[in-house]
Write an enzyme that holds these catalytic residues in place. Structure first.
Site, PDB file in Angstrom:
ATOM      1  N   ASN A   1       8.463  -6.010   7.545  1.00  0.00           N
ATOM      2  CA  ASN A   1       9.499  -5.472   8.422  1.00  0.00           C
ATOM      3  C   ASN A   1      10.640  -4.761   7.696  1.00  0.00           C
ATOM      4  OD1 ASN A   1      11.375  -5.513  10.928  1.00  0.00           O
ATOM      5  ND2 ASN A   1      12.469  -6.826   9.468  1.00  0.00           N
TER       6      ASN A   1
ATOM      7  N   LYS B   1       7.215   6.328   8.113  1.00  0.00           N
ATOM      8  CA  LYS B   1       6.579   5.616   9.223  1.00  0.00           C
ATOM      9  C   LYS B   1       5.198   6.201   9.538  1.00  0.00           C
ATOM     10  CE  LYS B   1       9.750   2.555   9.745  1.00  0.00           C
ATOM     11  NZ  LYS B   1       9.494   1.141   9.394  1.00  0.00           N
TER      12      LYS B   1
ATOM     13  N   TYR C   1      12.732   9.007   7.000  1.00  0.00           N
ATOM     14  CA  TYR C   1      12.310   7.870   7.825  1.00  0.00           C
ATOM     15  C   TYR C   1      10.987   8.161   8.530  1.00  0.00           C
ATOM     16  CZ  TYR C   1      12.613   4.162  11.353  1.00  0.00           C
ATOM     17  OH  TYR C   1      12.352   3.078  12.153  1.00  0.00           O
TER      18      TYR C   1
ATOM     19  N   ASP D   1      14.292  -7.921  -3.052  1.00  0.00           N
ATOM     20  CA  ASP D   1      14.332  -6.477  -2.863  1.00  0.00           C
ATOM     21  C   ASP D   1      12.883  -6.008  -2.877  1.00  0.00           C
ATOM     22  OD1 ASP D   1      14.428  -3.708  -3.098  1.00  0.00           O
ATOM     23  OD2 ASP D   1      16.137  -3.713  -4.467  1.00  0.00           O
ATOM     24  N   VAL D   2      12.353  -5.621  -1.719  1.00  0.00           N
ATOM     25  CA  VAL D   2      10.918  -5.336  -1.620  1.00  0.00           C
ATOM     26  C   VAL D   2      10.500  -4.114  -2.423  1.00  0.00           C
ATOM     27  CG1 VAL D   2      10.681  -6.464   0.624  1.00  0.00           C
ATOM     28  CG2 VAL D   2      11.169  -3.995   0.518  1.00  0.00           C
TER      29      VAL D   2
END
Length: 256
Positions: free
Chosen positions: A92, A165, A161, A65-66
């Site tokens: 990613n 980004k 989101y 789990d990053v």
């Protein structure tokens, strides 16, 4: 060339979010090209499915789990133990979060989940890779962050989101600058409408900026994977700082 005069070829990679979509496609592309790849993602079963796509390749499955620093530390420790170095991180792992939720209705927990995965997770993995690449001999390596065309233009109801980004672009630029003295090349690929489970809704129709709902074209995810491999296999003296790969006729350039 390394200190002994031998050409150093990049061969050891970590791919996060490797259990599906773009991560799976990139991991498989690298494995088929002879890379050794650590496959990271939250669940072991999808990672094993990715590994099975190239059964004779040198790969390592590491459930991760990053967003959890301890998981990220364990991932990169496992890579050091297995291969002794790291040449590539494809950063990613990500989530869109609750799609189509107006900003005034977006729950804080949902916002936090997207930020923890897309931004904090990318930072933690990049930091761990950076430390390894700086310390190893031969020194250096490459980090490729998966951005999005949302790093340039948002979709309706995509505040979490899109914000992550845009932040990822700043992280890419900062890491690229800081990595120069240590032969650490950092770039970003911004992807639009690759055909994955995440974009399956595109063919049924998605909300446009003018309020209409319209189907959008998609492209083969394999084309994304080949682009990442091209970026990854450049010598460290060359870097694709930013690449945008998208379905040619998607409503991105122009006014819809």
């Amino acid at each position: 060339m390394d200190a002994t005069g031998t050409e150093d070829k990049s061969t050891i990679a970590v791919v996060t979010g490797a259990g599906s979509g773009i991560g799976r496609a990139v991991a498989a592309e690298l494995l088929r090209a002879g890379w050794s790849v650590a496959l990271a993602g939250r669940r072991a079963e999808p990672l094993e499915e990715t590994a099975a796509l190239v059964p004779d390749a040198d790969r390592l499955v590491v459930p991760t789990d990053v967003s959890r620093p301890q998981d990220v530390a364990a991932l990169f420790a496992a890579v050091r133990e297995r291969w002794g170095r790291l040449d590539l991180l494809f950063n990613n792992a990500g989530t869109f979060g609750p799609g189509g939720v107006p900003v005034e209705e977006l729950a804080y927990d949902a916002w936090r989940h997207v930020v923890d995965t897309n931004l904090n997770g990318a930072f933690l993995c990049a930091q761990a890779a950076y430390r390894q690449m700086k310390e190893q001999r031969p020194q250096g390596g490459r980090i490729i962050n998966n951005g999005s065309v949302s790093a340039h233009a948002p979709r309706p109801h995509s505040a979490a989101y899109t914000a992550t980004k845009h932040a990822l672009t700043g992280l890419t630029k900062s890491l690229s600058l800081d990595g120069r003295p240590y032969r650490i090349a950092v770039g970003q690929i911004d992807i639009g409408n690759a055909a994955t489970d995440m974009t399956a809704r595109m063919s049924a129709g998605v909300l446009q900026a003018n309020g209409e709902v319209a189907a959008e074209p998609v492209m083969d995810v394999a084309d994304v994977a080949r682009t990442v491999r091209h970026m990854a296999e450049l010598p460290l003296e060359a870097n694709v700082q930013f690449a945008t790969v998208l379905a040619t006729t998607m409503p991105y350039v122009g006014r819809g």
